[in-house]
Design a protein around this motif. Structure first.
Motif, PDB file in Angstrom:
ATOM      1  N   PRO A 135       2.776  30.034  25.657  1.00 11.69           N
ATOM      2  CA  PRO A 135       2.668  30.935  26.895  1.00 11.69           C
ATOM      3  C   PRO A 135       3.958  31.517  27.192  1.00 11.69           C
ATOM      4  CG  PRO A 135       1.799  28.645  27.377  1.00 11.69           C
ATOM      5  CD  PRO A 135       2.451  28.502  26.163  1.00 11.69           C
ATOM      6  N   SER A 136       3.869  32.799  27.333  1.00 16.25           N
ATOM      7  CA  SER A 136       5.297  33.418  27.752  1.00 16.25           C
ATOM      8  C   SER A 136       5.889  32.808  28.838  1.00 16.25           C
ATOM      9  CB  SER A 136       4.745  34.931  28.107  1.00 16.25           C
ATOM     10  OG  SER A 136       4.184  35.561  27.050  1.00 16.25           O
ATOM     11  N   GLY A 137       7.396  32.864  28.897  1.00 13.35           N
ATOM     12  CA  GLY A 137       8.298  32.385  29.966  1.00 13.35           C
ATOM     13  C   GLY A 137       8.664  30.980  29.453  1.00 13.35           C
ATOM     14  N   GLU A 138       9.855  30.931  30.451  1.00 15.08           N
ATOM     15  CA  GLU A 138      10.608  29.733  30.285  1.00 15.08           C
ATOM     16  C   GLU A 138       9.885  28.291  30.296  1.00 15.08           C
ATOM     17  OE1 GLU A 138      14.243  30.327  30.173  1.00 15.08           O
ATOM     18  OE2 GLU A 138      14.821  28.116  30.212  1.00 15.08           O
ATOM     19  N   THR A 139       8.642  28.203  31.125  1.00 18.72           N
ATOM     20  CA  THR A 139       7.950  26.899  31.012  1.00 18.72           C
ATOM     21  C   THR A 139       7.630  26.493  29.464  1.00 18.72           C
ATOM     22  OG1 THR A 139       6.088  28.263  31.551  1.00 18.72           O
ATOM     23  CG2 THR A 139       7.065  27.197  33.470  1.00 18.72           C
TER      24      THR A 139
END
Lengths: 368, 368
Positions: A77-81
């Motif tokens: 998934p896109s993003g820091e998570t």
């Protein structure tokens, strides 16, 4: 190399590697692998994210297949998570399922999140396989150079990681043309950071060329990335494992990381958080008696770019202060700050009173 | 050092480190830290397991506190299941909660599981802090020397790890006196392995001294561990990152790791699994036309020790074969085996037919 491609070297003895910057590079990945003797029999894993996959993964894979390589794809998934141990575990599963062996390569295709995650996979899968960085954001000009790879822990950012250098970094300027404007602005914060710590002329150039940079003018962008990477490469070459000098690259990061942690990864982009952090560091410079214009110049430049320069008002000061105590830069009971002494120069201070930091954090909160 | 303490060096240039073997060492940890200039202000995390904690953690901690060090304790369940990313995550939490900084030290007090897990924590927490190995099992004479650290993935053992050398290894022989006999036997398998790959005289000595070793005679045990560590230190010094020579240390491990994976970590002790694996490798030697007495000598010695030499009958051959394909030693589509050419000498073969391996695995199953 031909075709408007600039090349820089990160000089680390036998672990030296090139950074290539220019248009049209994605389609040349396969040739670069072949020229550099990457084993054809050993499978490759391409790690990318949901935003980048559709745009560029096919081109990279086709280029590798044309030269006889086998390549599997893992999408996060896109993003820091995605910089979590859970996603890391999934990536190790992907390595195993794709049959990666000790001579295999992990490619990071994406921004800093993908680079940091894929790099930690490459550093640890079978105790280390080859690693290639293909950054597709402006921000990643920073994280893709220098070999710092990591994932986050719920209590602290980048706390689990390694120093692990790539075989090469390949920066295709064409990939930057699709970036959302918020990411362009956030990315330029790290570009400017390299000027602020090392090169006053480059800061002045950035100030004069903000419009071109925001418009993604290829020539201006190529120049800015080259200059930003050059500062990074020089610093990393002199101090790979952050024994001393390399810490200057953390300008704005003590406050910035704490803001990211408290806001929850994702609300503030990394570049936004460190822009605010750099304004905070510039205020600290004033506290130490350095030229007060450092703060004015720093803040004006980030305002011109359109970066945030204030801490969102709903973030709690106590939580921000607590998060700083968990920062890696907290050493032997003391906070460590990078403090500007002029535009283009910084020093590392171990004697920053906590009260000053609290006062600055409070003062930077929106509404104050 | 005085007091019947033997010392060996693992020679790796600026990363060289000593192995100390002898009685009464636990109470001297604090002095060793002080002599070696470990930072007093930076907290220490002692990682140990539920079996070892009550016996030895207090002594080590007191010794450190007497020299002014701050030390926190993290206890993991005993057994291979603690080499998971979940427990690793818990250990990172423990590092953060204890306030470890970049100059801190992680100590592994326990067997190979604790050493591998704690070593991976030390290698990755803040991208690497100091690491000290205090092995408390015979088996761990192998894993505590050489810097291989790792955790397991559900699909493959030791697949997530690093090469990360300790500051020193401290082997207090007194800790071995409380070992269960099954672990003594399993530990001796790795001691014998070092003879089988490098030193025929030491194999003969082991054969002559099995009774003393099983009775934990201090002099015999000290000698055996010294000789075992010496082989390990020589091999690691010549090839730290397993480019070629170091792979000989994997004698018995291709089959052994597969047995552990299929049995579920915990049913077979590591030393038991590789004892069976070494018998399998000795059969392979016969297939390649080497002296058939290699198998007879190997099997007889393990029988004398009381190690298992046959694969538990309920384990599935297809699953064992499949597990081998996930082994790190599987390279570019081929299985890699360490094959004895004589007692005390081995070679690395990339040309082992899968059919031979299957035949040997089937032949070694109990009931066949």
């Amino acid at each position: 190399m031909a075709g408007g491609i600039k090349e820089l070297t990160v000089d680390l003895g036998e672990r030296s590697y090139p950074i290539l910057i220019g248009p049209g590079l994605l389609a040349r990945v396969g040739s670069l692998f072949a020229e550099r003797g990457f084993a054809v029999k050993s499978p490759i894993l391409l790690i990318t994210d949901a935003s980048v996959e559709d745009l560029y993964a096919g081109t990279v894979e086709q280029s590798l297949r044309d030269k006889g390589y086998t390549v599997a794809r893992a999408v996060v998934p896109s993003g820091e998570t995605s910089k979590s141990l859970t996603v890391f575990d999934d990536m190790i599963t992907a390595c195993l399922e794709a049959g990666l062996d000790r001579r295999s390569t992990v490619i990071a295709l994406g921004g800093g999140v993908v680079g940091d995650l894929a790099g930690f996979v490459a550093a640890t899968y079978m105790r280390g396989v080859r690693f290639v960085q293909i950054p597709t954001t402006i921000l990643a000009h920073d994280s893709s150079v220098g070999g710092k790879v990591a994932v986050n822990h719920r209590l602290a950012k980048n706390i689990i990681g390694a120093f692990y250098q790539p075989e090469f970094v390949m920066y295709d300027l064409d990939t930057l043309l699709t970036l959302p404007i918020r990411e362009v602005k956030a990315g330029l914060s790290e570009v400017v950071k390299h000027g602020l710590i090392w090169n006053a002329d480059f800061v002045a150039w950035c100030d004069d060329n903000v419009d071109k940079l925001l418009a993604l003018d290829p020539e201006a962008l190529g120049y800015a990335l080259y200059e930003g990477c050059k500062v990074k490469a020089i610093v990393v070459s002199r101090d790979e494992r952050e024994n001393d000098l390399r810490a200057i690259l953390n300008l704005g990061h003590t406050i910035g990381h704490a803001l990211e942690a408290v806001a929850g990864y994702g609300e503030l982009l990394h570049g936004e958080a460190i822009a605010i952090g750099m304004v905070g560091s510039a205020r600290l410079a004033g506290k130490f008696g350095y030229d007060p214009s450092i703060e004015a110049v720093t803040e004006a430049l980030f305002r011109k770019i359109g970066s945030p320069v204030r801490i969102p008002g709903h973030l709690d000061v106590d939580q921000i202060m607590a998060a700083m105590q968990h920062d890696k830069k907290f050493m032997e009971g003391q906070m460590v700050f990078v403090v500007p002494t002029a535009i283009g120069a910084v020093e590392i201070r171990h004697d920053v009173p906590t009260a000053w930091v609290r006062e600055i954090v409070e003062g930077l909160r929106e509404g104050n």
